[in-house]
Design a protein around this motif. Structure first.
Motif, short mmCIF file in Angstrom:
data_model
loop_
_atom_site.label_atom_id
_atom_site.label_comp_id
_atom_site.label_asym_id
_atom_site.label_seq_id
_atom_site.Cartn_x
_atom_site.Cartn_y
_atom_site.Cartn_z
N SER A 1 0.80 -1.23 0.00
CA SER A 1 0.00 0.00 0.00
C SER A 1 0.83 1.27 0.00
N ALA A 2 2.13 1.21 -0.30
CA ALA A 2 2.98 2.39 -0.23
C ALA A 2 2.49 3.51 -1.14
N PHE A 3 1.95 3.15 -2.30
CA PHE A 3 1.54 4.16 -3.26
C PHE A 3 0.03 4.15 -3.49
N HIS A 4 -0.70 3.53 -2.61
CA HIS A 4 -2.13 3.38 -2.83
C HIS A 4 -2.88 4.68 -2.54
N ALA A 5 -4.01 4.84 -3.19
CA ALA A 5 -4.88 5.99 -2.99
C ALA A 5 -6.30 5.57 -3.34
N THR A 6 -7.25 6.28 -2.77
CA THR A 6 -8.67 6.04 -3.04
C THR A 6 -9.29 7.36 -3.45
#
Length: 239
Positions: A104-109
């Protein structure tokens, strides 16, 4: 949130990379051709990812092409959601391939809402994997980011028939409850109202921490909770 009157959006502006590195960035992007379409995007998660996704969407508006169409040229809000979802997935995949691979280091919602002339207002929740769901009558509002503290207030008090002003009161109280409990959320808060079928922003603005209305609601909500608690029956330890 989706109301009978239109749509209401609100986002905080706090980002952090640890307790000693807190900054303020706008998390709301708005694209509109007044009378034809209005599109609003809210973001939560990795700031570099969300900024890259928004920048890529902006660049493709300048020179749309079949492989990467523009959200301002899409024929429906569903197509807009597909474009935004594909862009988010593309950015996350590019970052993952470039080096770090922490979970999830670069995750976004993302939250995407808006209306294109001739069709209904629609609201979507877009996940990092690039899939998305749409708000409906049974689920007329979405939240992203830190949701657990403010959500119970929305669940209990939301009414699709409320006015924009009443919806703002509800949202400010919900945000205030989150701000009190979590340092990763904080003012200023950006907001936008979109009247149904107007295809344009009705009102937008920012609520600062020292805003008198925000302070009045924050203090009033705290006092109201204490008063409500005092009116409830106390536990009988002898039963």
């Amino acid at each position: 949130m989706l109301l009978d009157r239109g749509m209401v959006f609100m986002s905080d502006t706090r980002t952090n990379a640890g307790l000693d590195n807190i900054s303020t960035f706008c998390k709301m992007s708005i694209w509109e051709e007044p009378g034809e379409r209005v599109i609003t995007l809210l973001s939560a998660g990795n700031l570099a990812t969300t900024q890259a996704a928004v920048s890529l969407l902006n660049e493709r508006m300048k020179a749309p092409e079949e492989r990467a169409p523009s959200v301002m040229a899409a024929a429906s809000m569903f197509q807009v959601a597909q474009i935004v979802a594909d862009t988010l997935r593309e950015v996350i995949a590019l970052h993952d391939e470039a080096g770090q691979r922490a979970d999830s280091a670069f995750h976004a919602t993302l939250l995407l809402g808006g209306q294109i002339k001739g069709s209904a207002q629609r609201l979507f929740l877009i996940y990092p994997e690039g899939n998305f769901i749409e708000a409906a009558e049974d689920t007329p509002f979405f939240q992203i980011g830190e949701i657990k503290y403010g959500r119970p207030i929305l669940v209990r008090a939301f009414d699709a028939g409320m006015s924009f002003e009443e919806a703002m009161r509800l949202l400010v109280v919900s945000f205030d409850s989150t701000i009190k409990a979590n340092l990763t959320v904080g003012p200023p808060m950006d907001y936008q109202f979109v009247e149904v079928d107007a295809c344009r922003t009705a009102t937008r603005g920012r609520i600062e921490e020292d805003d008198p209305y925000f302070q009045t609601l924050s203090n009033g909500w705290g006092d109201a909770l204490k008063h409500a608690l005092d009116r409830l029956p106390v536990f009988d330890a002898q039963d």
